[in-house]
Design a protein around this motif. Structure first.
Motif: not given
Ligand SMILES: [Zn+2]
Length: 224
Positions: A52-59, A98-100, A120-122
């Motif tokens: 979903s996005h680049s944050h470590g807990d996902h990527a 919609i996330h940071d 997730s996350d939004t």
């Molecule tokens: Zn995130």
């Protein structure tokens, strides 16, 4: 088709949609080795990974899958808001959240599951979807459970989905086709998974789960 949760929350997210011959990995916030073990080292059945996005807990561990030759879909690396991938019998469409940081949800279709929504996350979801059969959605916190004087109150309330927003989304996207809902990324603080499941159960007429490591849910299109 089973949904298996290997981790859900800020310490690492990873879900697997798996049947006898195929597995789609959603998020790579848990080491590849854990995923391999979960699949009894039958990694040839992994048709792809979506992130979903680049944050470590996902990527964080996406590169480990790529090194093994598994395709990884990262819609946030492109300017295109909507993209489609076909991995095995899964058809996956991305849509912006919609996330940071740039973040995307997925509408995943498979003959065994019908339409599965993953988000997730939004902070909220600006689209409506027809005839969803399963909704996998972030339900991060309840504003009633964050102390008024908490220093990080506004930070917590930005970029993640609050219980009332989840209920609104479910009311707007409910249909007779809906078979289950799974609440994701339930915060370790500011949340009460049991209460969240109860509240969601008042809005939709199908089974509801809060995701936690080890959860397995049947996502087949079985009649009730
Ligand atoms: Zn995130």
């Amino acid at each position: 088709m089973k949904l298996r949760c290997l981790g859900s929350g800020s310490s690492g997210n990873c879900y697997i949609l798996e049947n006898d011959s195929e597995a789609l990995v959603i998020e790579a916030g848990i080491p590849f080795m854990v995923g391999k073990k979960a699949l009894d080292f039958n990694i040839s059945k992994i048709v792809g990974v979506v992130i979903s996005h680049s944050h470590g807990d996902h990527a964080k561990y996406a590169g480990e899958y790529e090194k093994a030759g598994i395709p990884v879909f990262r819609p946030y690396e492109s300017d295109m808001e909507r993209q489609v991938r076909t991995y095995g019998k899964f058809v996956i469409k991305s849509f912006p959240l919609i996330h940071d940081v740039p973040c995307f949800g997925f509408l995943i279709e498979h003959p065994e599951t019908g339409k599965v929504l993953y988000a997730s996350d939004t902070e909220y979801i600006k689209y409506r979807f027809r005839d969803l059969s399963h909704i996998l959605i972030e339900c991060n916190y309840s504003k009633d459970l964050i102390p008024e004087d908490a220093v990080n109150r506004s930070h917590v309330m930005t970029g993640h989905m609050e219980l009332q927003t989840v209920l609104e989304f479910l009311r707007a996207n409910n249909s007779p086709a809906l078979r289950s809902a799974v609440l994701l990324h339930v915060s370790a603080r500011n949340s009460d998974p049991e209460e969240f499941v109860t509240e969601v159960g008042k809005v939709i007429q199908c089974p509801v789960w809060a995701a936690e490591k080890g959860l397995e849910v049947d996502l087949d299109l079985m009649p009730f």
